[in-house]
Write a protein that holds these residues in place. Structure first.
Motif, PDB file in Angstrom:
ATOM      1  N   PRO A   1     -34.941  16.239  24.674  1.00  0.00           N
ATOM      2  CA  PRO A   1     -34.450  17.202  23.678  1.00  0.00           C
ATOM      3  C   PRO A   1     -33.009  17.587  23.992  1.00  0.00           C
ATOM      4  CG  PRO A   1     -35.628  18.359  25.398  1.00  0.00           C
ATOM      5  CD  PRO A   1     -35.714  16.878  25.736  1.00  0.00           C
ATOM      6  N   ASP A   2     -32.373  18.237  23.039  1.00  0.00           N
ATOM      7  CA  ASP A   2     -31.104  18.886  23.347  1.00  0.00           C
ATOM      8  C   ASP A   2     -31.438  20.007  24.332  1.00  0.00           C
ATOM      9  OD1 ASP A   2     -30.013  17.207  21.455  1.00  0.00           O
ATOM     10  OD2 ASP A   2     -29.732  18.769  19.948  1.00  0.00           O
ATOM     11  N   VAL A   3     -30.554  20.237  25.286  1.00  0.00           N
ATOM     12  CA  VAL A   3     -30.793  21.279  26.282  1.00  0.00           C
ATOM     13  C   VAL A   3     -29.644  22.276  26.274  1.00  0.00           C
ATOM     14  CG1 VAL A   3     -32.196  19.782  27.758  1.00  0.00           C
ATOM     15  CG2 VAL A   3     -29.731  19.937  28.150  1.00  0.00           C
ATOM     16  N   HIS A   4     -29.897  23.418  26.850  1.00  0.00           N
ATOM     17  CA  HIS A   4     -28.882  24.459  26.992  1.00  0.00           C
ATOM     18  C   HIS A   4     -29.112  25.152  28.329  1.00  0.00           C
ATOM     19  CE1 HIS A   4     -32.374  26.331  25.067  1.00  0.00           C
ATOM     20  NE2 HIS A   4     -32.078  27.368  25.814  1.00  0.00           N
ATOM     21  N   ASN A   5     -28.226  26.043  28.663  1.00  0.00           N
ATOM     22  CA  ASN A   5     -28.333  26.771  29.919  1.00  0.00           C
ATOM     23  C   ASN A   5     -29.709  27.420  30.038  1.00  0.00           C
ATOM     24  OD1 ASN A   5     -27.875  28.180  32.271  1.00  0.00           O
ATOM     25  ND2 ASN A   5     -26.402  29.593  31.383  1.00  0.00           N
ATOM     26  N   GLY A   6     -30.419  27.098  31.111  1.00  0.00           N
ATOM     27  CA  GLY A   6     -31.729  27.693  31.348  1.00  0.00           C
ATOM     28  C   GLY A   6     -32.906  26.785  31.071  1.00  0.00           C
ATOM     29  N   VAL A   7     -32.677  25.612  30.507  1.00  0.00           N
ATOM     30  CA  VAL A   7     -33.760  24.667  30.213  1.00  0.00           C
ATOM     31  C   VAL A   7     -33.915  23.710  31.389  1.00  0.00           C
ATOM     32  CG1 VAL A   7     -34.445  22.728  28.733  1.00  0.00           C
ATOM     33  CG2 VAL A   7     -33.466  24.782  27.724  1.00  0.00           C
ATOM     34  N   SER A   8     -35.162  23.432  31.751  1.00  0.00           N
ATOM     35  CA  SER A   8     -35.382  22.439  32.803  1.00  0.00           C
ATOM     36  C   SER A   8     -36.130  21.241  32.236  1.00  0.00           C
ATOM     37  CB  SER A   8     -36.165  23.035  33.980  1.00  0.00           C
ATOM     38  OG  SER A   8     -37.500  23.289  33.621  1.00  0.00           O
ATOM     39  N   ILE A   9     -35.745  20.072  32.727  1.00  0.00           N
ATOM     40  CA  ILE A   9     -36.487  18.846  32.449  1.00  0.00           C
ATOM     41  C   ILE A   9     -36.895  18.281  33.795  1.00  0.00           C
ATOM     42  CG2 ILE A   9     -36.424  16.492  31.554  1.00  0.00           C
ATOM     43  CD1 ILE A   9     -34.611  17.421  29.361  1.00  0.00           C
ATOM     44  N   THR A  10     -38.173  18.002  33.932  1.00  0.00           N
ATOM     45  CA  THR A  10     -38.703  17.468  35.175  1.00  0.00           C
ATOM     46  C   THR A  10     -39.292  16.097  34.892  1.00  0.00           C
ATOM     47  OG1 THR A  10     -39.244  19.696  35.930  1.00  0.00           O
ATOM     48  CG2 THR A  10     -40.325  17.867  37.074  1.00  0.00           C
ATOM     49  N   GLY A  11     -38.934  15.133  35.713  1.00  0.00           N
ATOM     50  CA  GLY A  11     -39.518  13.800  35.647  1.00  0.00           C
ATOM     51  C   GLY A  11     -40.431  13.609  36.844  1.00  0.00           C
ATOM     52  N   ILE A  12     -41.640  13.155  36.581  1.00  0.00           N
ATOM     53  CA  ILE A  12     -42.585  12.877  37.659  1.00  0.00           C
ATOM     54  C   ILE A  12     -42.842  11.382  37.701  1.00  0.00           C
ATOM     55  CG2 ILE A  12     -44.968  13.144  38.451  1.00  0.00           C
ATOM     56  CD1 ILE A  12     -44.994  15.879  37.290  1.00  0.00           C
ATOM     57  N   LYS A  13     -42.709  10.814  38.886  1.00  0.00           N
ATOM     58  CA  LYS A  13     -43.117   9.420  39.094  1.00  0.00           C
ATOM     59  C   LYS A  13     -44.533   9.470  39.643  1.00  0.00           C
ATOM     60  CE  LYS A  13     -42.449   5.245  41.652  1.00  0.00           C
ATOM     61  NZ  LYS A  13     -42.326   4.822  43.022  1.00  0.00           N
ATOM     62  N   THR A  14     -45.468   8.851  38.941  1.00  0.00           N
ATOM     63  CA  THR A  14     -46.873   8.874  39.356  1.00  0.00           C
ATOM     64  C   THR A  14     -47.168   7.727  40.313  1.00  0.00           C
ATOM     65  OG1 THR A  14     -47.692   7.429  37.589  1.00  0.00           O
ATOM     66  CG2 THR A  14     -47.479   9.799  37.076  1.00  0.00           C
ATOM     67  N   THR A  15     -48.383   7.742  40.866  1.00  0.00           N
ATOM     68  CA  THR A  15     -48.794   6.673  41.772  1.00  0.00           C
ATOM     69  C   THR A  15     -48.833   5.323  41.067  1.00  0.00           C
ATOM     70  OG1 THR A  15     -51.093   7.223  41.319  1.00  0.00           O
ATOM     71  CG2 THR A  15     -50.137   8.135  43.313  1.00  0.00           C
ATOM     72  N   LEU A  16     -49.009   5.330  39.747  1.00  0.00           N
ATOM     73  CA  LEU A  16     -49.044   4.080  38.983  1.00  0.00           C
ATOM     74  C   LEU A  16     -47.644   3.615  38.580  1.00  0.00           C
ATOM     75  CD1 LEU A  16     -52.080   4.874  36.657  1.00  0.00           C
ATOM     76  CD2 LEU A  16     -52.059   3.520  38.773  1.00  0.00           C
ATOM     77  N   GLY A  17     -46.623   4.423  38.903  1.00  0.00           N
ATOM     78  CA  GLY A  17     -45.251   4.047  38.568  1.00  0.00           C
ATOM     79  C   GLY A  17     -44.824   4.455  37.176  1.00  0.00           C
ATOM     80  N   GLU A  18     -45.651   5.208  36.464  1.00  0.00           N
ATOM     81  CA  GLU A  18     -45.206   5.700  35.161  1.00  0.00           C
ATOM     82  C   GLU A  18     -44.355   6.946  35.376  1.00  0.00           C
ATOM     83  OE1 GLU A  18     -48.174   7.275  32.409  1.00  0.00           O
ATOM     84  OE2 GLU A  18     -49.398   7.896  34.101  1.00  0.00           O
ATOM     85  N   THR A  19     -43.572   7.291  34.375  1.00  0.00           N
ATOM     86  CA  THR A  19     -42.735   8.481  34.441  1.00  0.00           C
ATOM     87  C   THR A  19     -43.200   9.435  33.349  1.00  0.00           C
ATOM     88  OG1 THR A  19     -40.880   7.128  35.179  1.00  0.00           O
ATOM     89  CG2 THR A  19     -40.370   9.344  34.408  1.00  0.00           C
ATOM     90  N   ILE A  20     -43.498  10.671  33.767  1.00  0.00           N
ATOM     91  CA  ILE A  20     -43.919  11.705  32.829  1.00  0.00           C
ATOM     92  C   ILE A  20     -42.826  12.764  32.818  1.00  0.00           C
ATOM     93  CG2 ILE A  20     -45.691  13.392  32.216  1.00  0.00           C
ATOM     94  CD1 ILE A  20     -47.623  11.771  34.017  1.00  0.00           C
ATOM     95  N   PHE A  21     -42.384  13.137  31.620  1.00  0.00           N
ATOM     96  CA  PHE A  21     -41.318  14.125  31.473  1.00  0.00           C
ATOM     97  C   PHE A  21     -41.873  15.444  30.948  1.00  0.00           C
ATOM     98  CE2 PHE A  21     -39.087  10.049  31.075  1.00  0.00           C
ATOM     99  CZ  PHE A  21     -38.072  10.240  32.007  1.00  0.00           C
ATOM    100  N   TYR A  22     -41.346  16.538  31.505  1.00  0.00           N
ATOM    101  CA  TYR A  22     -41.699  17.877  31.082  1.00  0.00           C
ATOM    102  C   TYR A  22     -40.426  18.633  30.718  1.00  0.00           C
ATOM    103  CZ  TYR A  22     -46.261  17.130  33.198  1.00  0.00           C
ATOM    104  OH  TYR A  22     -47.498  16.636  33.500  1.00  0.00           O
ATOM    105  N   LYS A  23     -40.501  19.393  29.653  1.00  0.00           N
ATOM    106  CA  LYS A  23     -39.443  20.369  29.336  1.00  0.00           C
ATOM    107  C   LYS A  23     -40.064  21.715  29.676  1.00  0.00           C
ATOM    108  CE  LYS A  23     -36.844  22.595  25.730  1.00  0.00           C
ATOM    109  NZ  LYS A  23     -37.050  23.087  24.386  1.00  0.00           N
TER     110      LYS A  23
END
Length: 187
Positions: free
Chosen positions: A126-148
């Motif tokens: 997404p578009d982000v602004h001051n105060g927004v976090s995006i977290t990427g998780i690398k799982t044991t299967l090697g997939e990437t899951i993104f969180y806002k």
């Protein structure tokens, strides 16, 4: 913390002194939130902070990055989370575009894959602004899951993507070696 006795003749000056003392010991609100309030920590057992760093480009603070891993020890082949807490407005399409540029800069040359990844990231970021976090998780299967903040916003199920994406910050050929050292806890 020692108690301070402050006598103020001018009430406004007293207020300024009290506010200054109060603010000196504070940290940003995001820093006080445990990572498990931002992402489901069941994806990474015994999650702990490895390191953190701020990306500043030409005097502009862009984001604060924090790396989390099991027991606070990062291993490329184990699950981990990289959180970016944005300090300025950025468009999602520019984040996706810059990610592709960084992957190319590290020597990834499969243009078909890069184009597919760009399309996927463009839909996720997404578009982000001051105060927004995006977290990427690398799982044991090697997939990437993104969180806002604390909501899942998308996944890319491709271990090659996962490696290329996280190498932007954690790979030997990163364009930001000082940031990498701090994230890995080497500084």
């Amino acid at each position: 913390m020692p108690k301070l006795k402050i006598q103020c003749v001018i009430p406004a000056a007293c207020l300024v002194v009290i506010l200054t003392i109060t603010l000196l010991g504070t940290t940003p609100a995001y820093a006080l939130q445990p990572i498990c309030s931002l992402i489901p920590c069941s994806r990474i057992p015994s999650i702990q902070k490895v390191g953190q760093a701020r990306l500043t480009v030409m005097l502009w603070d862009v984001y604060d990055a924090t790396l989390y891993a099991p027991e606070g020890t990062w291993q490329e082949d184990k699950p981990f989370a990289l959180q970016l807490y944005y300090l300025r407005h950025l468009e999602g399409k520019k984040i996706a575009s810059r990610s592709i540029e960084e992957m190319r800069g590290q020597g990834f040359t499969d243009e078909v894959k890069l184009a597919a990844w760009y399309t996927q990231m463009r839909k996720i970021f997404p578009d982000v602004h001051n105060g927004v976090s995006i977290t990427g998780i690398k799982t044991t299967l090697g997939e990437t899951i993104f969180y806002k903040d604390n909501a899942e916003i998308g996944r890319i199920i491709d271990p090659v993507f996962s490696t290329a994406f996280f190498n932007i910050w954690l790979g030997d050929k990163t364009s930001q070696p000082d940031l990498r050292r701090k994230l890995l806890g080497s500084e």
